[in-house]
Design a protein around this motif. Structure first.
Motif, PDB file in Angstrom:
ATOM      1  N   TYR A   1     -27.999  31.969  52.824  1.00  0.00           N
ATOM      2  CA  TYR A   1     -29.274  32.244  53.491  1.00  0.00           C
ATOM      3  C   TYR A   1     -29.319  33.656  54.061  1.00  0.00           C
ATOM      4  N   LEU A   2     -28.664  33.883  55.200  1.00  0.00           N
ATOM      5  CA  LEU A   2     -28.757  35.174  55.896  1.00  0.00           C
ATOM      6  C   LEU A   2     -27.373  35.686  56.256  1.00  0.00           C
ATOM      7  N   GLY A   3     -27.334  36.972  56.632  1.00  0.00           N
ATOM      8  CA  GLY A   3     -26.071  37.578  57.042  1.00  0.00           C
ATOM      9  C   GLY A   3     -25.269  37.994  55.826  1.00  0.00           C
ATOM     10  N   GLY A   4     -23.955  38.036  56.012  1.00  0.00           N
ATOM     11  CA  GLY A   4     -23.073  38.427  54.930  1.00  0.00           C
ATOM     12  C   GLY A   4     -22.655  37.231  54.101  1.00  0.00           C
ATOM     13  N   PRO A   5     -21.790  37.477  53.140  1.00  0.00           N
ATOM     14  CA  PRO A   5     -21.285  36.386  52.315  1.00  0.00           C
ATOM     15  C   PRO A   5     -20.282  35.531  53.094  1.00  0.00           C
ATOM     16  N   ILE A   6     -19.961  34.406  52.543  1.00  0.00           N
ATOM     17  CA  ILE A   6     -18.957  33.504  53.100  1.00  0.00           C
ATOM     18  C   ILE A   6     -18.038  33.106  51.945  1.00  0.00           C
ATOM     19  N   THR A   7     -16.736  33.090  52.196  1.00  0.00           N
ATOM     20  CA  THR A   7     -15.782  32.698  51.160  1.00  0.00           C
ATOM     21  C   THR A   7     -15.363  31.256  51.394  1.00  0.00           C
ATOM     22  N   VAL A   8     -15.651  30.408  50.411  1.00  0.00           N
ATOM     23  CA  VAL A   8     -15.243  29.007  50.453  1.00  0.00           C
ATOM     24  C   VAL A   8     -13.868  28.932  49.787  1.00  0.00           C
ATOM     25  N   VAL A   9     -12.909  28.362  50.502  1.00  0.00           N
ATOM     26  CA  VAL A   9     -11.518  28.284  50.049  1.00  0.00           C
ATOM     27  C   VAL A   9     -11.196  26.824  49.729  1.00  0.00           C
ATOM     28  N   GLN A  10     -10.836  26.547  48.477  1.00  0.00           N
ATOM     29  CA  GLN A  10     -10.510  25.188  48.063  1.00  0.00           C
ATOM     30  C   GLN A  10      -9.060  25.114  47.617  1.00  0.00           C
ATOM     31  N   LEU A  11      -8.369  24.052  48.019  1.00  0.00           N
ATOM     32  CA  LEU A  11      -7.019  23.781  47.543  1.00  0.00           C
ATOM     33  C   LEU A  11      -7.168  22.890  46.324  1.00  0.00           C
ATOM     34  N   ASP A  12      -6.625  23.328  45.211  1.00  0.00           N
ATOM     35  CA  ASP A  12      -6.823  22.641  43.933  1.00  0.00           C
ATOM     36  C   ASP A  12      -5.747  21.590  43.712  1.00  0.00           C
ATOM     37  N   ALA A  13      -6.116  20.325  43.828  1.00  0.00           N
ATOM     38  CA  ALA A  13      -5.167  19.220  43.653  1.00  0.00           C
ATOM     39  C   ALA A  13      -4.717  19.087  42.208  1.00  0.00           C
ATOM     40  N   SER A  14      -5.528  19.578  41.253  1.00  0.00           N
ATOM     41  CA  SER A  14      -5.140  19.468  39.847  1.00  0.00           C
ATOM     42  C   SER A  14      -4.088  20.509  39.482  1.00  0.00           C
ATOM     43  N   ALA A  15      -3.946  21.552  40.291  1.00  0.00           N
ATOM     44  CA  ALA A  15      -2.936  22.590  40.079  1.00  0.00           C
ATOM     45  C   ALA A  15      -2.355  22.932  41.447  1.00  0.00           C
ATOM     46  N   PRO A  16      -1.489  22.074  41.988  1.00  0.00           N
ATOM     47  CA  PRO A  16      -0.974  22.282  43.350  1.00  0.00           C
ATOM     48  C   PRO A  16      -0.511  23.712  43.588  1.00  0.00           C
ATOM     49  N   GLY A  17      -0.925  24.223  44.705  1.00  0.00           N
ATOM     50  CA  GLY A  17      -0.577  25.590  45.058  1.00  0.00           C
ATOM     51  C   GLY A  17      -1.664  26.578  44.700  1.00  0.00           C
ATOM     52  N   GLN A  18      -2.548  26.180  43.816  1.00  0.00           N
ATOM     53  CA  GLN A  18      -3.630  27.078  43.439  1.00  0.00           C
ATOM     54  C   GLN A  18      -4.743  27.023  44.472  1.00  0.00           C
ATOM     55  N   VAL A  19      -5.284  28.171  44.760  1.00  0.00           N
ATOM     56  CA  VAL A  19      -6.381  28.287  45.707  1.00  0.00           C
ATOM     57  C   VAL A  19      -7.574  28.837  44.943  1.00  0.00           C
TER      58      VAL A  19
END
Length: 172
Positions: free
Chosen positions: A72-90
């Motif tokens: 919506y407004l302001g700057g961007p936002i980084t969504v960080v997901q931990l990937d269960a299908s590839a443990p350790g991958q972000v």
């Protein structure tokens, strides 16, 4: 008009949009709760405004439903997901308005995925972190009873390669 909205400060936005502190960090207000229900009487969908100030974070958590983030407004936002299908991958997804910079206008976090967020574009070295106002739509509808905070020790054991992000999104 959008330019004037960009000049508002976090305190003004909290007041004008009637936002409250969110347990995961930042501020929110539910703006829609569908009258239609799904199995168990849960709302079919819900929507919130979510404001993440500079220096804040959305702590690692997961929902039992899918959540779509909207810029919506302001700057961007980084969504960080931990990937269960590839443990350790972000997986880092930048939700924001700058399509030329690779931002996404919308991003869906699948149900039962550990995730959090930080203001700014965490994929860019030294990217300035500005507050971000986004919308989040959850289907089936959000319920705090279906919201789970991450446990640091458990997440570090399951996702050891993601330790820097886990530490960043768990620290108080």
């Amino acid at each position: 008009m959008a330019e004037r909205s960009q000049q508002l400060g976090v305190e003004q936005l909290v007041q004008q949009l009637q936002l409250a502190a969110h347990p995961e960090g930042g501020f929110y207000r539910e703006t829609f709760r569908d009258e239609r229900t799904v199995e168990g009487g849960r709302a079919a969908t819900t929507a919130i405004l979510y404001l993440l100030p500079t220096g804040a974070k959305s702590k690692l958590h997961r929902l039992d439903a899918s959540e779509c983030w909207h810029a919506y407004l302001g700057g961007p936002i980084t969504v960080v997901q931990l990937d269960a299908s590839a443990p350790g991958q972000v997986r880092l997804t930048v939700v924001g308005p700058d399509l030329a910079a690779g931002h996404q206008l919308q991003h869906v976090v699948p149900a039962n995925t550990w995730f959090g967020a930080v203001p700014g574009d965490a994929t860019q070295e030294g990217g300035a972190a500005q507050w971000a106002l986004v919308g989040c739509t959850v289907a089936p509808g959000f319920e705090f009873s279906a919201f789970e905070f991450g446990d640091r020790a458990r997440l570090l054991a399951e996702f050891p390669k993601a330790a820097p992000w886990i530490e960043r999104l768990m620290a108080d």
